[in-house]
Write a protein that holds these residues in place. Sequence first.
Motif, mmCIF file in Angstrom:
data_model
loop_
_atom_site.group_PDB
_atom_site.id
_atom_site.type_symbol
_atom_site.label_atom_id
_atom_site.label_comp_id
_atom_site.label_asym_id
_atom_site.label_seq_id
_atom_site.Cartn_x
_atom_site.Cartn_y
_atom_site.Cartn_z
ATOM 1 N N ALA A 1 0.837 -1.203 0.000
ATOM 2 C CA ALA A 1 0.000 0.000 0.000
ATOM 3 C C ALA A 1 0.871 1.252 0.000
ATOM 4 O O ALA A 1 0.592 2.213 -0.706
ATOM 5 N N ALA A 2 1.913 1.243 0.815
ATOM 6 C CA ALA A 2 2.859 2.368 0.854
ATOM 7 C C ALA A 2 4.133 1.915 0.156
ATOM 8 O O ALA A 2 4.695 0.880 0.512
ATOM 9 N N LEU B 1 7.857 1.163 -0.951
ATOM 10 C CA LEU B 1 9.090 1.027 -0.186
ATOM 11 C C LEU B 1 10.042 2.138 -0.626
ATOM 12 O O LEU B 1 10.447 2.189 -1.783
ATOM 13 N N LEU C 1 6.413 -8.092 4.147
ATOM 14 C CA LEU C 1 5.437 -7.002 4.306
ATOM 15 C C LEU C 1 4.104 -7.342 3.640
ATOM 16 O O LEU C 1 3.032 -7.042 4.176
ATOM 17 N N ARG D 1 -4.061 -1.135 10.942
ATOM 18 C CA ARG D 1 -3.120 -1.169 9.806
ATOM 19 C C ARG D 1 -3.855 -1.454 8.492
ATOM 20 O O ARG D 1 -3.549 -0.847 7.463
ATOM 21 N N ALA E 1 -5.456 1.595 7.186
ATOM 22 C CA ALA E 1 -4.460 2.489 6.577
ATOM 23 C C ALA E 1 -4.098 1.996 5.175
ATOM 24 O O ALA E 1 -4.035 2.784 4.224
ATOM 25 N N ALA E 2 -3.877 0.687 5.039
ATOM 26 C CA ALA E 2 -3.485 0.122 3.737
ATOM 27 C C ALA E 2 -4.584 0.353 2.701
ATOM 28 O O ALA E 2 -4.312 0.757 1.565
ATOM 29 N N LEU F 1 -4.880 4.095 1.729
ATOM 30 C CA LEU F 1 -3.810 4.479 0.799
ATOM 31 C C LEU F 1 -4.113 3.972 -0.617
ATOM 32 O O LEU F 1 -3.881 4.670 -1.610
ATOM 33 N N GLN G 1 7.059 0.621 7.922
ATOM 34 C CA GLN G 1 6.434 0.195 6.666
ATOM 35 C C GLN G 1 5.267 -0.757 6.936
ATOM 36 O O GLN G 1 4.254 -0.711 6.246
ATOM 37 N N TRP H 1 3.308 -0.484 9.275
ATOM 38 C CA TRP H 1 2.204 0.403 9.671
ATOM 39 C C TRP H 1 1.832 1.358 8.535
ATOM 40 O O TRP H 1 1.056 2.283 8.722
ATOM 41 N N HIS H 2 2.427 1.167 7.370
ATOM 42 C CA HIS H 2 2.113 1.937 6.158
ATOM 43 C C HIS H 2 2.511 3.408 6.246
ATOM 44 O O HIS H 2 1.875 4.266 5.641
ATOM 45 N N LEU H 3 3.553 3.677 7.033
ATOM 46 C CA LEU H 3 4.171 5.001 6.989
ATOM 47 C C LEU H 3 5.400 4.882 6.087
ATOM 48 O O LEU H 3 6.097 3.872 6.108
#
Lengths: 153, 99
Positions: free
Chosen positions: A32-33, A35, A52, A89, A92-93, A96, B85, B87-89
């Motif tokens: 989602a975020a 790397l 992850l 979490r 959040a994913a 995003l 990461q 925690w998606h930060l």
Amino acid sequence: MKRIEVKLSLPVVAPLLDVIRELSDRLGKGLAAPLALSDLDEEFRESWVAELLASQGADVQTLLALFNDEFFTEGVVAFDEENAEPILRACAAIRLTLREKFLRKLGDETLESGEIDLEGLEEPVRRAFMCYLFLATVQELIIQHLDTSILDS
Amino acid sequence: MPDHQSHTSPAEKNVAELQLDGVWRVVVLNDPVNLMSYVVLVFKKVFGFDDATARKHMMEVHEQGRSVVWVGLREKAEAYAFTLQQWHLTATLEPDETH
């Protein structure tokens, strides 16, 4: 064990679950975020991403498990010390990913302020934004009521 | 947390090790999605910050686009970046030139 139960509006929330389920497939394949570490060697990076992705997938499954028979009969979901962290979490994913897939054209300032005319949005974007707000509300509820449990775990 | 496995030759390894020596910063970057309250909670959870410190770093991220949340050895910095990461930060590592 501390536990909070929340009564949700079935007609409002049920359609949003389709959005979440659709995105859960996508979240099984990509982070989602992104790397941001550029200097990891390739093998190390692959190992990180695999771990992850597994963690991200497990979190999303915990979120989806909230919407069980009890939810579809009573409209009730329950948060507790065990599911609070993965659900936070997962929200959040998915938020995003909603931004990436549906909401980017709204602009980040608008997205951060939340001041959007829902009626003016096309249906897929409107539903995505509703889902985005719903998941933020879930996060706020958990942080408000279960933050101590999360910090102590 | 995966182990860091190196497959470089001894000569290359020395260069790599030199590059990884020293002090590194863990930098969290802003994103327009994650809630302020969420970022504060993650900072408290991951770094053990008190509320005021967590809020200070969150505001730095929000207003300046980045905040240095931890400084130290590379291996531990990587572990923190990995956890953030999860925690998606979005986190990056940069060498701390001041040490």
